[in-house]
Motif scaffolding. Structure first.
Motif, short mmCIF file in Angstrom:
data_model
loop_
_atom_site.label_atom_id
_atom_site.label_comp_id
_atom_site.label_asym_id
_atom_site.label_seq_id
_atom_site.Cartn_x
_atom_site.Cartn_y
_atom_site.Cartn_z
N PHE A 84 -1.55 -0.58 7.04
CA PHE A 84 -2.10 -1.45 6.00
C PHE A 84 -3.59 -1.16 5.89
CE2 PHE A 84 -4.28 -5.11 4.40
CZ PHE A 84 -3.48 -5.50 3.35
N ARG A 100 4.23 3.75 -0.95
CA ARG A 100 4.22 3.28 -2.35
C ARG A 100 4.10 4.42 -3.36
NH1 ARG A 100 -1.70 0.38 -3.22
NH2 ARG A 100 -2.96 1.98 -2.21
N LYS A 194 -12.95 -10.02 4.14
CA LYS A 194 -13.35 -8.65 3.82
C LYS A 194 -14.47 -8.60 2.78
CE LYS A 194 -10.07 -5.40 3.69
NZ LYS A 194 -8.74 -4.81 3.33
N ASP A 214 -10.76 -11.53 -0.61
CA ASP A 214 -10.01 -10.49 0.10
C ASP A 214 -9.96 -10.92 1.57
OD1 ASP A 214 -8.74 -8.21 0.92
OD2 ASP A 214 -10.26 -6.81 0.16
N VAL A 246 -2.17 -11.81 3.47
CA VAL A 246 -3.38 -11.33 2.81
C VAL A 246 -3.47 -11.98 1.44
CG1 VAL A 246 -4.60 -9.28 1.96
CG2 VAL A 246 -3.22 -9.14 4.05
N TRP A 248 -5.62 -11.78 -2.06
CA TRP A 248 -6.55 -10.85 -2.73
C TRP A 248 -6.63 -11.11 -4.22
CZ3 TRP A 248 -5.50 -6.14 -5.82
CH2 TRP A 248 -6.67 -5.40 -6.07
N LYS A 254 -14.96 -5.70 -9.55
CA LYS A 254 -14.07 -4.77 -8.86
C LYS A 254 -12.89 -4.39 -9.77
CE LYS A 254 -12.33 -3.66 -4.41
NZ LYS A 254 -11.95 -4.10 -3.07
N MET A 258 -11.78 -0.61 -11.10
CA MET A 258 -10.48 0.00 -10.83
C MET A 258 -9.90 0.68 -12.05
SD MET A 258 -8.77 -2.72 -8.34
CE MET A 258 -9.06 -2.57 -6.60
N GLU A 273 0.14 -11.57 0.17
CA GLU A 273 0.88 -10.46 0.76
C GLU A 273 1.41 -10.85 2.13
OE1 GLU A 273 -1.73 -7.00 0.55
OE2 GLU A 273 -2.90 -8.04 -0.96
C1 BG6 Z 1 -5.51 -5.58 -0.62
C2 BG6 Z 1 -6.68 -5.26 0.27
O1 BG6 Z 1 -4.38 -5.73 0.18
O2 BG6 Z 1 -5.29 -4.48 -1.52
C3 BG6 Z 1 -7.90 -4.98 -0.59
O3 BG6 Z 1 -6.91 -6.35 1.17
C4 BG6 Z 1 -7.60 -3.86 -1.59
O4 BG6 Z 1 -9.00 -4.65 0.23
C5 BG6 Z 1 -6.37 -4.25 -2.38
O5 BG6 Z 1 -8.71 -3.68 -2.44
C6 BG6 Z 1 -5.94 -3.22 -3.42
O6 BG6 Z 1 -5.72 -1.99 -2.84
P1 BG6 Z 1 -5.32 -0.75 -3.72
O7 BG6 Z 1 -5.28 0.40 -2.75
O8 BG6 Z 1 -3.96 -1.05 -4.30
O9 BG6 Z 1 -6.37 -0.62 -4.78
#
Ligand code: BG6
Length: 302
Positions: A84, A100, A194, A214, A246, A248, A254, A258, A273
């Protein structure tokens, strides 16, 4: 590339389970039964939709999600495995592991007595995954699409040495307005923040989201409930074989960086999560199987 005709011949169930080509060279299976419908990409065994009858979709899929071979889809239920977050020692290895972004094969599609449909996917290893994960394992994702959505992510150790994994169902839930939801079930849990350098904190009261969030909640095994006053529903998350949760939401900057969240996409989602993350990794003895089992259920607002 998946052979759609062969998949339909072998696992298709007319009117209920249909394989088809999807954008970006991906293949998906559409499930439609008397109680729900769902879409699952074979890449990642990645659920991108689950809609129980008479409900809005429960799973969020970004309007700007990119469908491409070897890239994770933004939204749905990505599977993080066999680690993870960032890899503990190899910064070049992919975040959240490789499960994934690789193809999984279908090994079962069955209509169950109560009206639900169960599909089983098995991860297909390749040279890259073997180089990153040199252990003999069998990884299966059993997905049951019904009035509830259930996952049993089963990791079986086929080797003769103990193995250690981290994993998660990195589920994106659709919400009416993330600023108005509250998440129940994490009260008084410790978490690693985080967005504050990983500092350790304790949750006071319900979780609400008004900024980038996060958090890795440790020792959290209770049900979580996402209370959504806008969509007037609660999503209940029940789990076993997971000691971490988790939460998020990337918030404005952010999400914009992305590039696959869409305009204001962050307002319509939250990830809760069910995981084994940070220090909560799972050791599996030779011949043993670890099950990360999760069920999602929609309830009316209280
Ligand atoms: C979360 C993490 O599970 O997934 C975050 O805690 C991360 O830190 C987020 O930014 C998304 O991850 P990804 O790799 O799908 O952009």
């Amino acid at each position: 590339m998946a052979d759609i005709s062969a998949l339909n011949l072998r696992f298709g169930i007319p009117g209920h389970v249909t394989f088809r080509d999807a954008p970006g060279g991906l293949a998906v299976v559409e499930v439609a039964n008397n109680v729900a419908n769902a879409t699952i990409a074979l890449q990642g065994a990645h659920v991108t939709n689950w809609t129980p009858n008479a409900a809005e979709p429960v799973i969020w899929l970004s309007p700007a999600a990119k469908f491409a071979t070897g890239k994770s889809i933004r939204g749905g239920v990505p599977i993080c495995w066999p680690w993870f977050g960032p890899h503990a020692t190899e910064s070049a290895f992919p975040g959240h592991g490789f499960a994934r972004t690789v193809p999984w094969e279908v090994t079962e599609a069955t209509m169950l007595p109560g009206g639900a449909t169960r599909l089983t996917f098995r991860l297909i290893e390749n040279e890259v995954t073997r180089a990153q994960w040199p252990h003999a394992v069998q990884v299966e994702n059993h997905v049951t699409v019904g009035e509830t959505l259930e996952f049993d992510l089963a990791t079986r150790n086929l080797g003769n040495k103990e193995i250690t994994i981290g994993d998660a169902l990195h589920t994106y839930f659709k919400v009416g307005d993330v600023r108005r939801i509250s998440i129940h079930g994490l009260e008084d849990c410790s978490y690693l923040d985080k967005v504050d350098g990983g500092s350790s904190k304790r949750q006071s009261g319900l979780v609400t989201i008004m900024a980038e969030t996060d958090r890795i909640y440790i020792e959290s095994t209770n049900d979580c409930l996402i209370d959504d006053p806008v969509l007037r529903r609660r999503i209940r998350i029940t789990k076993r074989g997971s000691r971490t949760t988790v939460v998020w939401n990337p918030w404005i900057e952010k999400a914009a960086k992305m590039g696959d969240f869409g305009d204001n996409g962050y307002l319509g989602m939250v990830c809760v999560e069910s995981a084994n993350a940070a220090n909560d990794v799972v050791k599996i003895a030779p011949g043993g199987t670890h099950h990360l089992w999760v069920r999602y259920q929609v309830e009316p607002s209280a």
